[in-house]
Design a protein around this motif. Structure first.
Motif, PDB file in Angstrom:
ATOM      1  N   PHE A 101       0.861  -1.175   0.000  1.00 45.74           N
ATOM      2  CA  PHE A 101       0.000   0.000   0.000  1.00 45.74           C
ATOM      3  C   PHE A 101       0.900   1.229   0.000  1.00 45.74           C
ATOM      4  O   PHE A 101       2.118   1.124   0.105  1.00 45.74           O
ATOM      5  CB  PHE A 101      -0.963   0.010   1.200  1.00 45.74           C
ATOM      6  CG  PHE A 101      -0.295  -0.025   2.543  1.00 45.74           C
ATOM      7  CD1 PHE A 101      -0.014   1.145   3.231  1.00 45.74           C
ATOM      8  CD2 PHE A 101       0.048  -1.229   3.141  1.00 45.74           C
ATOM      9  CE1 PHE A 101       0.599   1.126   4.477  1.00 45.74           C
ATOM     10  CE2 PHE A 101       0.650  -1.266   4.392  1.00 45.74           C
ATOM     11  CZ  PHE A 101       0.932  -0.082   5.055  1.00 45.74           C
ATOM     12  N   ARG A 102       0.299   2.406  -0.141  1.00 50.35           N
ATOM     13  CA  ARG A 102       1.079   3.638  -0.235  1.00 50.35           C
ATOM     14  C   ARG A 102       0.816   4.540   0.966  1.00 50.35           C
ATOM     15  O   ARG A 102      -0.210   4.455   1.625  1.00 50.35           O
ATOM     16  CB  ARG A 102       0.717   4.396  -1.525  1.00 50.35           C
ATOM     17  CG  ARG A 102       0.974   3.620  -2.802  1.00 50.35           C
ATOM     18  CD  ARG A 102       2.444   3.508  -3.119  1.00 50.35           C
ATOM     19  NE  ARG A 102       2.991   4.781  -3.532  1.00 50.35           N
ATOM     20  CZ  ARG A 102       2.986   5.233  -4.790  1.00 50.35           C
ATOM     21  NH1 ARG A 102       2.419   4.532  -5.758  1.00 50.35           N
ATOM     22  NH2 ARG A 102       3.520   6.404  -5.085  1.00 50.35           N
ATOM     23  N   LYS A 103       1.770   5.414   1.201  1.00 49.33           N
ATOM     24  CA  LYS A 103       1.676   6.417   2.259  1.00 49.33           C
ATOM     25  C   LYS A 103       2.143   7.725   1.632  1.00 49.33           C
ATOM     26  O   LYS A 103       3.160   7.755   0.928  1.00 49.33           O
ATOM     27  CB  LYS A 103       2.587   5.995   3.415  1.00 49.33           C
ATOM     28  CG  LYS A 103       2.356   6.691   4.752  1.00 49.33           C
ATOM     29  CD  LYS A 103       3.235   6.030   5.811  1.00 49.33           C
ATOM     30  CE  LYS A 103       3.124   6.710   7.164  1.00 49.33           C
ATOM     31  NZ  LYS A 103       1.953   6.235   7.926  1.00 49.33           N
ATOM     32  N   HIS A 175      -4.670   4.254   2.772  1.00 47.67           N
ATOM     33  CA  HIS A 175      -3.887   5.424   2.366  1.00 47.67           C
ATOM     34  C   HIS A 175      -4.273   6.641   3.203  1.00 47.67           C
ATOM     35  O   HIS A 175      -3.405   7.354   3.724  1.00 47.67           O
ATOM     36  CB  HIS A 175      -4.086   5.719   0.885  1.00 47.67           C
ATOM     37  CG  HIS A 175      -3.263   6.865   0.389  1.00 47.67           C
ATOM     38  ND1 HIS A 175      -1.919   6.760   0.106  1.00 47.67           N
ATOM     39  CD2 HIS A 175      -3.585   8.163   0.146  1.00 47.67           C
ATOM     40  CE1 HIS A 175      -1.454   7.926  -0.299  1.00 47.67           C
ATOM     41  NE2 HIS A 175      -2.443   8.797  -0.283  1.00 47.67           N
ATOM     42  N   SER A 179      -1.806   8.544   6.091  1.00 45.80           N
ATOM     43  CA  SER A 179      -1.132   9.610   5.348  1.00 45.80           C
ATOM     44  C   SER A 179      -1.318  11.011   5.906  1.00 45.80           C
ATOM     45  O   SER A 179      -0.923  11.982   5.272  1.00 45.80           O
ATOM     46  CB  SER A 179      -1.600   9.595   3.884  1.00 45.80           C
ATOM     47  OG  SER A 179      -1.070   8.468   3.209  1.00 45.80           O
TER      48      SER A 179
END
Length: 341
Positions: A101-103, A175, A179
């Protein structure tokens, strides 16, 4: 043996320096970003380490910043430690895929920066993680090996993947939940890898405490997917650039883990088949222990070291603070950045 690098501010100027014996020796040149430092500054840093360097300044007299700079890719691995999978009621031996996954890179802050709890977040959690700093661009599928990992990974950093569990569970948006600004303390040091460090990489000790209470303590030997496998797979999916950050997962001991594990045992795997994800999330939230989550005034301390002390990524110490009421910003006002990166 690798070397330790710090990005710091002294006299109003941001510099990069070689860290030795509690001092930081400025590295010649100006580098606006981590990518710029890796391109032309790290060679100078290595030369300084072999030649003795110059006059240093005590680390206590400078403001140490995050060595990872925004903008960059921050890619994260989910459930990559055996103990963490067990604490959330899952069998690590049955895991057959690498979860990513992204941050947002705007979540970066320093190892001493305050972590701001948004007003709507009630379940603020911590996750100590080993970070890989990309040193060589990956723009096509590549088979990365442990022996040549230092050719792809410039160095290691310590990070805290701070998470808003209530948003993550109820909305299913990892996210967003991970974030918010200041939700990714990094540093204090960037450890530039040498070929000899490959034997230490899977024998690093991760430790995190909250207000002096040890919450997380584990070894990187627990990883299900080691760095070389992770980077090989990522290279099939996306481009990675020098200065990008890959977080390799967290071990057991997170605040949410205690609740999920207890709930998994009480509900049972059979009954979980008949419950929706949202229903499960509501059960987790309802049965959570509020005292386990981070609140204003809490202090998180974290460290990552090798048993022989050669790799030590410094000490993080971050305090939780409340978010101030949002102000109305006119269109003509300059952008406001939160967190010391």
């Amino acid at each position: 043996m690798g070397i330790h690098i710090a990005r710091f501010k002294a006299g109003g100027e941001v510099r990069w320096g070689w860290v030795r014996a509690g001092q930081v020796v400025p590295i010649p040149g100006k580098y606006v970003s981590l990518a710029e430092f890796l391109e032309s500054g790290q060679e100078r840093a290595w030369a300084m380490s072999t030649g003795g360097g110059g006059k240093g300044q005590p680390l206590s007299e400078v403001e140490v910043l995050s060595p990872v700079t925004s903008p960059c890719n921050v890619v994260c691995q989910g459930q990559n430690y055996r103990s963490h999978m067990l604490e959330v009621g899952q069998d690590p031996d049955t895991k057959d895929f690498n979860q990513f996954f992204r941050k947002a890179s705007s979540s970066l802050t320093s190892s001493r920066g305050d972590i701001v709890r948004p007003q709507r977040v009630r379940m603020l959690d911590y996750e100590i993680e080993l970070g890989l700093v990309i040193g060589r661009g990956l723009h096509q599928p590549m088979q990365v090996t442990r022996e040549r990992l230092h050719e792809v990974v410039a160095g290691l950093v310590m990070a805290n993947d701070v998470s808003a569990r209530d948003l993550q569970l109820l909305e299913g948006q990892w996210h967003k939940a991970k974030s918010f600004r200041t939700f990714c303390p990094v540093g204090p040091f960037l450890y530039l890898l040498s070929p000899e460090d490959r034997g230490r990489l899977m024998d690093l000790r991760l430790s995190l405490s909250v207000n002096g209470e040890l919450r997380q303590s584990a070894s990187t030997a627990e990883m299900i997917y080691p760095p070389e496998e992770t980077l090989s797979e990522l290279s099939e999916v996306m481009d990675l650039y020098p200065g990008d950050l890959v977080l390799t997962g967290t071990p057991s001991g997170v605040a949410a883990g205690r609740t999920v594990s207890r709930l998994a045992r009480s509900v049972g795997s059979f009954m979980r088949l008949f419950l929706s994800d949202r229903t499960l999330a509501k059960l987790i939230l309802k049965s959570s222990n509020p005292a386990a989550y981070l609140k204003e005034g809490d202090v998180i301390r974290a460290s990552i070291t090798s048993p022989d002390g050669v790799i030590h990524l410094g000490m993080q110490e971050n305090r939780i603070v409340a978010q101030e009421a949002m102000a109305v910003v006119e269109d003509t006002a300059p952008a406001i950045r939160v967190g010391g990166i």
